[in-house]
Every structure is written in C-alpha cells, then in structure tokens.
Write a protein that holds these residues in place. Structure first.
Motif, PDB file in Angstrom:
ATOM      1  N   ASP A   1      31.670  34.363  55.147  1.00 27.95           N
ATOM      2  CA  ASP A   1      32.423  33.527  54.538  1.00 27.95           C
ATOM      3  C   ASP A   1      32.288  33.799  53.048  1.00 27.95           C
ATOM      4  O   ASP A   1      31.535  33.293  52.373  1.00 27.95           O
ATOM      5  N   TRP A   2      32.928  34.563  52.550  1.00 32.42           N
ATOM      6  CA  TRP A   2      32.676  35.171  51.038  1.00 32.42           C
ATOM      7  C   TRP A   2      33.132  34.139  49.844  1.00 32.42           C
ATOM      8  O   TRP A   2      32.152  34.033  49.147  1.00 32.42           O
ATOM      9  N   GLU A   3      33.976  33.484  50.499  1.00 36.49           N
ATOM     10  CA  GLU A   3      34.313  32.115  49.190  1.00 36.49           C
ATOM     11  C   GLU A   3      33.298  31.054  49.174  1.00 36.49           C
ATOM     12  O   GLU A   3      32.977  30.988  48.167  1.00 36.49           O
ATOM     13  N   LYS A   4      32.696  30.755  50.542  1.00 34.59           N
ATOM     14  CA  LYS A   4      31.728  29.966  50.497  1.00 34.59           C
ATOM     15  C   LYS A   4      30.370  30.517  49.676  1.00 34.59           C
ATOM     16  O   LYS A   4      29.764  29.952  48.984  1.00 34.59           O
ATOM     17  N   LEU A   5      30.149  31.870  50.129  1.00 31.69           N
ATOM     18  CA  LEU A   5      28.968  32.471  49.603  1.00 31.69           C
ATOM     19  C   LEU A   5      29.128  32.444  47.940  1.00 31.69           C
ATOM     20  O   LEU A   5      28.152  32.215  47.023  1.00 31.69           O
ATOM     21  N   GLN A   6      30.195  32.900  47.566  1.00 35.08           N
ATOM     22  CA  GLN A   6      30.604  32.930  45.974  1.00 35.08           C
ATOM     23  C   GLN A   6      30.079  31.577  45.507  1.00 35.08           C
ATOM     24  O   GLN A   6      29.694  31.515  44.340  1.00 35.08           O
ATOM     25  N   LYS A   7      30.788  30.441  46.058  1.00 38.92           N
ATOM     26  CA  LYS A   7      30.674  29.194  45.287  1.00 38.92           C
ATOM     27  C   LYS A   7      29.096  28.738  45.201  1.00 38.92           C
ATOM     28  O   LYS A   7      28.913  28.257  44.377  1.00 38.92           O
ATOM     29  N   GLU A   8      28.470  28.989  46.263  1.00 38.62           N
ATOM     30  CA  GLU A   8      26.942  28.796  46.168  1.00 38.62           C
ATOM     31  C   GLU A   8      26.329  29.649  45.297  1.00 38.62           C
ATOM     32  O   GLU A   8      25.329  29.201  44.683  1.00 38.62           O
ATOM     33  N   ASN A   9      26.832  30.804  45.171  1.00 39.30           N
ATOM     34  CA  ASN A   9      26.054  31.558  44.020  1.00 39.30           C
ATOM     35  C   ASN A   9      26.406  31.161  42.676  1.00 39.30           C
ATOM     36  O   ASN A   9      25.373  30.977  41.871  1.00 39.30           O
ATOM     37  N   ARG A  10      27.613  30.755  42.420  1.00 35.84           N
ATOM     38  CA  ARG A  10      28.127  30.056  41.192  1.00 35.84           C
ATOM     39  C   ARG A  10      27.176  28.747  40.731  1.00 35.84           C
ATOM     40  O   ARG A  10      26.862  28.458  40.026  1.00 35.84           O
ATOM     41  N   ARG A  11      26.953  27.830  41.927  1.00 35.43           N
ATOM     42  CA  ARG A  11      26.353  26.862  41.667  1.00 35.43           C
ATOM     43  C   ARG A  11      24.954  26.978  41.513  1.00 35.43           C
ATOM     44  O   ARG A  11      24.252  26.298  40.558  1.00 35.43           O
TER      45      ARG A  11
ATOM     46  N   GLN B   1      20.675  35.694  53.076  1.00 36.61           N
ATOM     47  CA  GLN B   1      21.275  35.187  54.404  1.00 36.61           C
ATOM     48  C   GLN B   1      20.454  35.923  55.350  1.00 36.61           C
ATOM     49  O   GLN B   1      19.501  36.826  55.260  1.00 36.61           O
TER      50      GLN B   1
END
Length: 280
Positions: free
Chosen positions: A266-276, A193
């Motif tokens: 935005d931890w949830e968004k960052l986690q989703k992006e990482n999983r993607r 980031q």
C-alpha cells in the motif's frame, strides 16, 4: 540445469552526459557444474571506473577457474573468494600504475556468488546485493548494502571492507543487482516493513512460477525480455546504469505462497506514514 543470464545497460544519466556504461557483469558454469555470477558497479565519480569494474569481474573469473575447490565446502570456498578479491585489487593497482592514474580513478563495487544448485557462497563490497528465492517460495536478502562514511557514498573494492558469507541450503534461484535496480527491488520505504523486498517487481527475474526457464533457449529469451523491461517506461526513474545477473536451478520449482505474500504494498499508506514520521 543451472541456467543463467546477465546484462549491464547504460543508464539515462550516462547517455545524456556521454559517459560509457560503468557496470560489468558475468555468469558462467564451471567445469565442476557450479555456477558463478558476478556484478561490479564502477563509481560514477571515478574517471576510469568502467575499466575498474571490468578488471574486477574478469580477474575474479580467471582466479576462480584456476583455484576453485573441486568439492563443495563453504570453509574452503570463502578463502578462495578472499584471494580472488585480492587478486582483482592487485590487478587494478597495476593498471593504475601503468597508466599513471590515481587508484581512486578505478573505484568499483564487486559482488560474487558461487552456487551449487542449493547453496550460495558469496563475497560482497558495495551498495548492490543478492536476493535469493528458496524452494519454499521465500524471497530473502542475502547481502547487506554497504555505504561509505559520507552521505551518498559507497565502499569500493579499494576499501577492503569485503564481506563473506553463505546462504541456507535451500536456494533454487537468485538475482544480483547493482544499486540502480537494487534500490527498486529493496526500496527505502519498505526497509522497516516485515518484507523489505518488492516481491511483485522481482518475481519475473527468477521465479519459475511466473516465467518459463527450462532450456538454454528459454534463458536467451528471458534475457531479451528483461532488457526490454529495464529499458521500458516503467523503469524510467532509474537513471543509473542497470545490471542484473541471475542463476536458476531448473530442477527445483519453488513453492507458491499465499496470495497475501504477493500483495502489492500500500504505497499511499506507506508514504503517509513516512510523512507523519518526518513532520510530526
């Protein structure tokens, strides 16, 4: 005034296993008015790393008290820091020979900062690091964590992969952390980031806009508050030993940035992006 505090706390994993705290730290003001902060993290795999960490810190303190230049000059301070590291390493070698133990049993990281109230000259080896706060209100990573060649390994003092450098001439405060806390301050999920530092977490350690730090008594109180915070449920995920050393120039109040600068990631968004990225 250059106010400071430091503390090294035994981690949950060491409490459970019956190990002592393997970290060491110290802050002080030299006779010439400069502040020095030091942290060392004894490697968990090293049998006597608590002794190695203590020797590293105490050796550098003794060396700097004797040989630090009287006038501020980055090009002259850096060689003194290099010699201080060599002195610390030699003392650890002598200790290992005296006790008949392998030198690796005393492995430790070591980070040192010399500060004149506006600029830092540093030396560093290991996976902790230094975060600075400029008078403009910017939080910046001053050092780069060093990892070893193998997964989850780290460069100890013995590796002699020592890094030296200096900051810009606008630092009004800084904090140093061993890896247990540093990995929260600069979490891997923020590494790509624009701002890799978790600002809201680190501000209460050193930003005078959110803490009262004007007198010696204030710093005694801050140390107690930081200790309580690090031992709180909020930091229950940190199982390693926890060390922090902070120095603040009470004569300089950093600027306050826009609200966006302090916005919670935005931890949830960052986690989703990482999983993607991992599973696409």
């Amino acid at each position: 005034m250059l106010g400071s505090y430091n503390l090294s706390l035994q981690g949950k994993s060491h409490i459970t296993s019956g190990k002592v705290c393997q970290d060491s730290s110290h802050t002080m003001v030299l006779e010439n008015g400069w502040a020095v902060a030091l942290i060392a993290d004894g490697l968990g795999s090293a049998k006597h790393s608590d002794i190695g960490a203590f020797l590293a810190v105490s050796s550098v303190i003794a060396y700097l008290k004797k040989y630090i230049p009287k006038k501020w000059n980055v090009s002259k301070i850096q060689p003194v820091l290099r010699n201080a590291y060599s002195f610390a390493f030699r003392n650890i070698i002598e200790k290992s020979f005296k006790d008949g133990n392998p030198i690796a049993d005393y492995d430790t990281t070591l980070t040192v900062a010399v500060y004149n109230g506006s600029q830092i000259v540093f030396s560093h080896v290991g996976d902790g690091g230094i975060i600075t706060l400029s008078r403009h209100g910017d939080f910046l990573m001053l050092t780069t964590p060093q990892k070893g060649d193998e997964f989850n390994s780290v460069n100890p003092l013995r590796s002699e992969k020592w890094a030296f450098g200096s900051s810009a001439n606008d630092v009004c405060a800084f904090s140093m952390f061993t890896d247990g806390i540093y990995d929260v301050v600069c979490p891997w999920i923020l590494s790509e980031q624009k701002q890799p530092i978790y600002i809201n977490y680190i501000r209460p350690f050193m930003d005078r806009n959110v803490l009262k730090a004007d007198t010696v008594r204030d710093f005694v109180k801050i140390k107690k508050e930081v200790e309580a915070f690090l031992n709180s449920e909020y930091n229950s995920g940190i199982t390693d030993d926890k060390t922090v050393a902070t120095v603040i120039n009470t004569g300089t109040l950093p600027a306050v940035k826009s609200a966006e600068y302090y916005a919670e990631p935005d931890w949830e968004k960052l986690q989703k992006e990482n999983r993607r990225k991992l599973y696409s």
